[in-house]
Motif scaffolding. Sequence first.
Motif: not given
Length: 256
Positions: A116-129
């Motif tokens: 879940l901590q890793l998910l929080e870090r991912w959510d700080e960036q927008v996925p690139e298409p």
Amino acid sequence: MSRRVPVQDLRGSDPTLLEVQLPDMLRRPLSQLAPINVLDLVELANTEARPRSLARPLDHFVQAIARQMADIPAGQPWDELVAEFESIEGSRVPLQFRTIWKAEAERRERSGEPALQLLERWDEQVPEPFEFNARKAHVQRSDPTARKRKTETGGRSRPGGSRGRSSGGGSSGKTRAAPVVDTERQAYIQDLVLEKLARASENGLGEQVLIAGLRHQAKAKYPDLLATEVTAVLRALKDHGRVRNSAGRWSLPTRF
């Protein structure tokens, strides 16, 4: 047991090359693919411009990945999977994969805190298409007509001919067309921005969260929507006093 497939450079490829390259990868289990390629394939599966021949295999691949992650036992096997994905930046993690990851991390039998901590870090960036043709494929085809023209002209363009002339001056003789602005697209993005901010709390929304949400909501209508387009609309709205920005958060003026 088959060995893991080496990391493949999938993004930016020509769609035709992907049709040749991917069928074998899409039949592989999660354990035999590099984590970054798993994410690339999930993003491609949600890209409207994906090759038609790969549409069904990609959908089956995403379903298979979700099942395989659900079957990973708690304890060391799950912890090892989390460790494999720790080095990946959030910009490479698709929204659908984040949803799958969150569901697995929240299962009671898993040690979910690191995931879940890793998910929080991912959510700080927008996925690139997933983009196509960012790298040119050097494919040559025989063209007898072109060869004949080249022979007739000695392989050079004729000086003084009518081609290449323009009334606009400049050494190249070419005029650059003004970029076409899709007003309907901009209006759609603008409406989504205002709608989301109207429903937000008085603290507004963080820019990355706002952009990610907008791109996800607009996927059905504009699957190729870029983060830069949303940012441009936000700035235009700010210039007209319709939204405010403070400390990286966007809000309606009445909420400040």
